[in-house]
Design a protein around this motif. Structure first.
Motif, mmCIF file in Angstrom:
data_model
loop_
_atom_site.group_PDB
_atom_site.id
_atom_site.type_symbol
_atom_site.label_atom_id
_atom_site.label_comp_id
_atom_site.label_asym_id
_atom_site.label_seq_id
_atom_site.Cartn_x
_atom_site.Cartn_y
_atom_site.Cartn_z
ATOM 1 N N TRP A 154 0.842 -1.212 0.000
ATOM 2 C CA TRP A 154 0.000 0.000 0.000
ATOM 3 C C TRP A 154 0.871 1.255 0.000
ATOM 4 O O TRP A 154 0.654 2.185 -0.771
ATOM 5 N N ALA A 155 1.879 1.269 0.904
ATOM 6 C CA ALA A 155 2.742 2.448 1.024
ATOM 7 C C ALA A 155 3.457 2.717 -0.306
ATOM 8 O O ALA A 155 3.585 3.872 -0.730
ATOM 9 N N LYS A 156 3.869 1.624 -0.967
ATOM 10 C CA LYS A 156 4.557 1.775 -2.257
ATOM 11 C C LYS A 156 3.585 2.315 -3.320
ATOM 12 O O LYS A 156 3.924 3.187 -4.115
ATOM 13 N N ALA A 157 2.362 1.805 -3.276
ATOM 14 C CA ALA A 157 1.385 2.164 -4.308
ATOM 15 C C ALA A 157 0.944 3.623 -4.220
ATOM 16 O O ALA A 157 0.599 4.234 -5.230
ATOM 17 N N ILE A 158 0.926 4.179 -3.004
ATOM 18 C CA ILE A 158 0.452 5.573 -2.893
ATOM 19 C C ILE A 158 1.595 6.578 -2.972
ATOM 20 O O ILE A 158 1.360 7.775 -3.048
ATOM 21 N N ASP A 159 2.824 6.055 -2.970
ATOM 22 C CA ASP A 159 3.978 6.950 -3.040
ATOM 23 C C ASP A 159 3.966 7.683 -4.384
ATOM 24 O O ASP A 159 3.866 7.059 -5.433
ATOM 25 N N GLY A 160 4.029 8.989 -4.346
ATOM 26 C CA GLY A 160 4.113 9.765 -5.588
ATOM 27 C C GLY A 160 2.774 10.169 -6.190
ATOM 28 O O GLY A 160 2.737 10.895 -7.186
ATOM 29 N N VAL A 161 1.652 9.725 -5.597
ATOM 30 C CA VAL A 161 0.341 10.161 -6.104
ATOM 31 C C VAL A 161 0.197 11.652 -5.777
ATOM 32 O O VAL A 161 0.449 12.057 -4.642
ATOM 33 N N PRO A 162 -0.191 12.493 -6.757
ATOM 34 C CA PRO A 162 -0.275 13.933 -6.473
ATOM 35 C C PRO A 162 -1.287 14.239 -5.368
ATOM 36 O O PRO A 162 -2.441 13.810 -5.432
ATOM 37 N N CYS A 163 -0.835 14.970 -4.328
ATOM 38 C CA CYS A 163 -1.659 15.229 -3.140
ATOM 39 C C CYS A 163 -1.930 16.712 -2.915
ATOM 40 O O CYS A 163 -2.565 17.068 -1.928
ATOM 41 N N ALA A 164 -1.435 17.571 -3.816
ATOM 42 C CA ALA A 164 -1.603 19.018 -3.594
ATOM 43 C C ALA A 164 -3.084 19.377 -3.680
ATOM 44 O O ALA A 164 -3.826 18.808 -4.487
ATOM 45 N N VAL A 165 -3.493 20.317 -2.843
ATOM 46 C CA VAL A 165 -4.901 20.721 -2.811
ATOM 47 C C VAL A 165 -4.974 22.169 -2.325
ATOM 48 O O VAL A 165 -4.203 22.581 -1.466
#
Ligand code: ZN
Length: 297
Positions: A154-165
């Protein structure tokens, strides 16, 4: 039977008033949506209740039930004073900024208390929560798929997903200063919801402990108050949290902890595995009153 007509709501209110609950009805909200915001523009929109709906819910709670704070509940558990006949606790999970912008004015106007369970990592970084980021980038089904992975995957899969808001986005979370402001308002207890909102039961013990403790530390740093209440991310007992998780939450100092299991928190229930009623956008005032007064019996 349509459950949104005022006479139906009044009928359910009348029925509710005849009840004495064998426990506490804990309502679980997430975000609130400004009435001006269009439909269909954000992921998981159903858990962001319209502000006017939330206000109607609160007015009904005041009229037909007895809103209490977590401290009122603690006082009754400690034998200091009895609970009223229909105690209701309002909680918000995750730490959406809309709790401040849309929720606090309603709570203040009606003199209500609430608890907000904050995922502190994304708050500290001014980012979206991982599942909002993933759903925004890849769609909501991608989030469910990730929840079944091991913690490492899970940690690997969400790494780098754009999170800016942006601050005005309904997906935005509170800032640390805003968390402090809610706490200082005197009507909001800030509780923990981990640092990164993982599925705790899928993580090794040391990762779970670090997630819970980092969250407790951030809350104390921001508010000057110790974390005393906690809500388990995703919250299904045995699936998303284990006995080990419960022990770690207790060790971090929580005396009340909430799951996502549905039901009334009955007298004598495990204080670290308290069920709630999840409130989504389709819940009318009549539905809400029915849930509080009758659905569990
Ligand atoms: Zn959550």
């Amino acid at each position: 039977m349509p459950l949104n007509k005022p006479p139906i709501a009044a009928l359910f209110g009348w029925l509710a008033r005849r009840r004495t609950l064998p426990g506490v009805a804990v309502l679980c909200y997430h975000g609130l949506r400004c009435d001006r915001d269009p439909e269909g523009v954000m992921p998981f929109e159903g858990i962001h209740v319209r502000a006017s709906t939330f206000a109607a819910h609160c007015r009904a709670i005041v009229r037909y039930a007895h809103p209490i704070s977590l401290d009122d509940w603690r006082a009754s558990l400690g034998g200091e004073r009895a609970l009223p006949p229909r105690p209701v606790v309002i909680t918000f999970d995750d730490g959406y900024r809309s709790v401040l912008t849309e929720g606090l004015p309603v709570l203040e106007a009606l003199n209500l208390s609430a608890a907000v369970f904050v995922a502190t990592g994304a708050v500290a970084r001014n980012e979206m929560l991982w599942y909002d980021a993933v759903a925004s980038a890849r769609g909501e089904p991608a989030v469910e798929a990730l929840k079944s992975l091991s913690h490492q995957e899970w940690a690997k899969a969400i790494d780098g997903v754009p999170c800016a808001v942006s601050r005005s986005d309904p997906r935005a979370l509170l800032t640390p200063d805003e968390v402090a402001h809610l706490s200082a308002s005197g009507r909001i207890e800030v509780g923990g919801h981990t640092e990164n909102h993982p599925i705790l039961a899928r993580a090794p013990r040391e990762v779970q402990a670090a997630e819970i403790q980092a969250c407790a530390d951030a809350i104390e740093r921001w508010t000057g108050r110790r974390m005393r209440a906690f809500a388990y991310p995703n919250g299904r007992v045995g699936l998303d949290l284990s006995d080990e998780t419960r022990q770690l939450v207790a060790a971090a100092g929580a005396d009340l902890a909430f799951t996502a299991e549905s039901g009334l928190a009955r007298r004598g229930a495990d204080r670290l595995l308290l069920p709630r009623f999840t409130i989504t956008n389709g819940v009318t005032v009549a539905h809400l009153l029915n849930r509080i007064a009758r659905s569990w019996s």
